[in-house]
Design an enzyme around this catalytic site. Sequence first.
Site, short mmCIF file in Angstrom:
data_model
loop_
_atom_site.label_atom_id
_atom_site.label_comp_id
_atom_site.label_asym_id
_atom_site.label_seq_id
_atom_site.Cartn_x
_atom_site.Cartn_y
_atom_site.Cartn_z
N GLY A 53 0.77 -1.25 0.00
CA GLY A 53 0.00 0.00 0.00
C GLY A 53 0.79 1.29 0.00
N TRP A 55 2.29 2.90 -2.55
CA TRP A 55 1.91 3.80 -3.65
C TRP A 55 0.53 4.40 -3.35
CZ3 TRP A 55 3.31 2.57 -9.43
CH2 TRP A 55 4.69 2.38 -9.54
N ASP A 74 -5.35 -5.67 -5.34
CA ASP A 74 -4.20 -6.59 -5.23
C ASP A 74 -4.72 -7.98 -4.87
OD1 ASP A 74 -0.91 -5.98 -4.81
OD2 ASP A 74 -1.63 -7.94 -4.11
N ASP A 93 -7.72 -11.00 -8.10
CA ASP A 93 -6.98 -10.87 -9.35
C ASP A 93 -7.59 -9.74 -10.19
OD1 ASP A 93 -5.93 -11.11 -11.89
OD2 ASP A 93 -6.16 -13.28 -12.01
N ASP A 115 2.24 -1.22 -10.25
CA ASP A 115 3.52 -1.76 -9.77
C ASP A 115 3.39 -3.28 -9.67
OD1 ASP A 115 6.13 -1.41 -8.78
OD2 ASP A 115 5.46 -1.24 -6.70
N LYS A 155 4.81 -1.20 -14.41
CA LYS A 155 6.09 -1.90 -14.16
C LYS A 155 6.22 -3.08 -15.12
CE LYS A 155 7.16 -4.10 -10.14
NZ LYS A 155 7.77 -3.84 -8.82
C1 SAM Z 1 5.91 -4.88 -5.80
S1 SAM Z 1 4.33 -5.28 -5.16
C2 SAM Z 1 3.50 -3.73 -5.19
C3 SAM Z 1 3.97 -2.76 -4.13
C4 SAM Z 1 3.05 -1.56 -3.99
N1 SAM Z 1 3.09 -0.71 -5.16
C5 SAM Z 1 3.41 -0.71 -2.79
O1 SAM Z 1 3.99 0.37 -2.99
O2 SAM Z 1 3.11 -1.11 -1.67
C6 SAM Z 1 3.58 -6.14 -6.49
C7 SAM Z 1 2.17 -6.58 -6.20
O3 SAM Z 1 1.53 -7.02 -7.41
C8 SAM Z 1 0.49 -7.89 -7.00
N2 SAM Z 1 -0.10 -8.62 -8.12
C9 SAM Z 1 0.51 -9.48 -8.96
N3 SAM Z 1 -0.38 -9.99 -9.84
C10 SAM Z 1 -1.58 -9.42 -9.57
C11 SAM Z 1 -2.89 -9.55 -10.14
N4 SAM Z 1 -3.14 -10.38 -11.16
N5 SAM Z 1 -3.90 -8.82 -9.61
C12 SAM Z 1 -3.66 -8.00 -8.55
N6 SAM Z 1 -2.44 -7.84 -7.97
C13 SAM Z 1 -1.41 -8.54 -8.48
C14 SAM Z 1 1.17 -8.76 -5.96
O4 SAM Z 1 0.24 -9.43 -5.14
C15 SAM Z 1 2.04 -7.75 -5.21
O5 SAM Z 1 1.44 -7.32 -4.03
#
Ligand code: SAM
Length: 199
Positions: A53, A55, A74, A93, A115, A155
């Site tokens: 969280g 961002w 997420d 998802d 991200d 990203k």
């Molecule tokens: C690097 S983290 C994000 C960090 C976040 N931006 C922060 O600042 O706290 C990447 C996130 O992408 C999520 N993610 C990956 N595939 C996803 C999907 N299909 N739907 C939703 N979230 C997804 C992961 O669960 C993970 O929490």
Amino acid sequence: MATSRRDTADSYTQRAHREGYPARSVYKLEEIQLQNRIVKPGDTVLDVGAAPGSWTLFTHRELLKGNGTIVAVDLNPLRLNPVPPTVVEYTGDAFSPEIREKLISHGPFDAIISDAAPMTTGNRTVDTSRSEWLAEQVLFLATEHLKVHGNLVIKIFQGGGQQELLLQMRKLFSKAKTLKPKACRNDSFETYLIGLDKK
Ligand SMILES: C[S@@+](CC[C@H](N)C(=O)[O-])C[C@H]1O[C@@H](n2cnc3c(N)ncnc32)[C@H](O)[C@@H]1O
């Protein structure tokens, strides 16, 4: 004093802790925003891959300044307590039909920031192709649900087809480019695709 990029990265973690953010990734968005002004107060923002969280919280505090809406999604719940009043949270998802339907009910969006990253396996070919798939899905969402003049941040793991996506973004936006913020870890192969001013 920091003597290497890894030392600098560690200082980002300490700073995030001091400033109340759950992850150091907040400083990547800070740099992206400083250079590009992705979000402005009053905007409706979709944050894909939002957990834990940082961002989302930074967008609430510093970009919207409490005025606007952040739709945060997420696979995992946000680790924000309390969840800021501008935030509508969905856990699941982002690209499943049910969640996607809920997300787009809040659109069209002024900005989409993603991200999102796959769970890494250590196999770079697998990881980059999963990252590419996520990035493509976000670009597809933006094609349909980002407002004209809207901005996009995605990203992607380098090697994951970013040149092809960048070419697509150049058709969709007045300006499109890649940016690797200083806060990315030295050994990380992630980068960000930035689309400005959707046509
Ligand atoms: C690097 S983290 C994000 C960090 C976040 N931006 C922060 O600042 O706290 C990447 C996130 O992408 C999520 N993610 C990956 N595939 C996803 C999907 N299909 N739907 C939703 N979230 C997804 C992961 O669960 C993970 O929490």
